[in-house]
Scaffold this motif. Structure first.
Motif, PDB file in Angstrom:
ATOM      1  N   ILE A  88       0.855  -1.183   0.000  1.00  0.00           N
ATOM      2  CA  ILE A  88       0.000   0.000   0.000  1.00  0.00           C
ATOM      3  C   ILE A  88       0.893   1.234   0.000  1.00  0.00           C
TER       4      ILE A  88
ATOM      5  N   ALA B 205      -5.525   2.148   7.130  1.00  0.00           N
ATOM      6  CA  ALA B 205      -4.821   1.115   6.366  1.00  0.00           C
ATOM      7  C   ALA B 205      -4.483  -0.096   7.235  1.00  0.00           C
TER       8      ALA B 205
ATOM      9  N   THR C  31      -3.302   4.859  -2.774  1.00  0.00           N
ATOM     10  CA  THR C  31      -4.463   5.460  -2.125  1.00  0.00           C
ATOM     11  C   THR C  31      -4.088   6.806  -1.527  1.00  0.00           C
TER      12      THR C  31
END
Length: 265
Positions: A49, A67, A132
């Motif tokens: 991520i 997250a 993201t």
């Protein structure tokens, strides 16, 4: 000649905003089956991520907590905060999570979001990259919803749904309606064959296919490059939601658009 040019331009605008969406919707109705009814894979892919940030001290703690709370095997996911010349407390706050497996990649000089992704992605270990934004809150099952599509070798990229959290402003109502319309178009493209773009708030890409990004938006360039150069499909997964705060005023939205486009370079 000028009249022909005017009506040709007007016709093109009508096609882009109304003709194409209706056409792709009708074509999508010809497709049978549901490609989204995929079971969980026997082994979930490793995910990196990446959260690109520039002076996000307001959001960074909430984003990292979000997250870390995603429902996904902890040994199959790593979180990287990629700092693009932060001058506030963003980096210091992010480093407080190092004992929970969060890696902070900081560079003092600013290169924009695309430059930050270009320098960060080659060094991360995941089979799949999830990009993201810092102000986007992902639903708990977002990773599972996205990753199950990568069982299909014809899939190179998966994007989720962008949801604007409403305010009392008419500006936010308009913004929310626009993104719902965008989502409807992406759903039609996905059912027909492949999306032509994604959302930078929730964009998952096979690491082996991730291209070097020039001065262009990642949520447009990356999916299009993968589709054109490899033939791999771009899937729209509306159950993987990224919720972002809508603009409170039209002026605020304009400022955000200017900041977003200037940060490309």
């Amino acid at each position: 000649m000028l009249r022909l040019l005017f009506w040709s331009s007007a016709g093109l605008l009508v096609y882009v905003y109304f003709g194409y969406p209706v056409l792709i919707y009708l074509l999508s109705r010809l497709r049978k089956g549901n490609r989204h009814s995929l079971p969980a894979p026997p082994e979930w892919p490793r995910v990196s991520i990446i959260i690109p940030v520039h002076n996000e001290e307001r959001w960074i703690s909430r984003k990292i907590e979000n997250a870390l709370a995603l429902d996904y095997p902890s040994d199959r996911v790593q979180i990287f905060v990629a700092s693009d010349g932060c001058t506030d407390n963003t980096v210091a706050i992010a480093k407080q999570y190092s004992d929970r497996g969060v890696t902070v990649n900081h560079r003092a000089d600013r290169s924009g979001k695309m430059g930050t992704l270009n320098r960060t992605i080659p060094d991360v270990p995941g089979d799949v990259i999830l990009i993201t934004d810092c102000n986007a809150i992902l639903g708990p099952d977002t990773l599972r919803m996205l990753m199950r599509h990568f069982q299909d070798p014809s899939v190179g990229c998966v994007t989720g749904e962008k949801v604007c959290l409403p305010t009392d402003s008419s500006a936010s109502e308009g913004e929310g309606s626009y993104w719902r319309y965008e989502g409807w178009i992406k759903g039609s493209e996905d059912r027909f064959y492949s999306c032509l773009g994604g959302y930078g708030q929730v964009l998952a890409v096979r690491r082996s296919l991730f291209p070097h990004i020039p001065g262009a938006s990642d949520d447009f360039y990356v999916p299009m490059r993968i589709l054109i150069s490899t033939g791999k499909r771009v899937v729209y997964e509306p159950r993987a939601k990224a919720r972002i705060p809508a603009a409170r005023t039209l002026k605020q939205e304009l400022q955000r658009k200017i900041r977003t486009h200037l940060s490309l370079f």
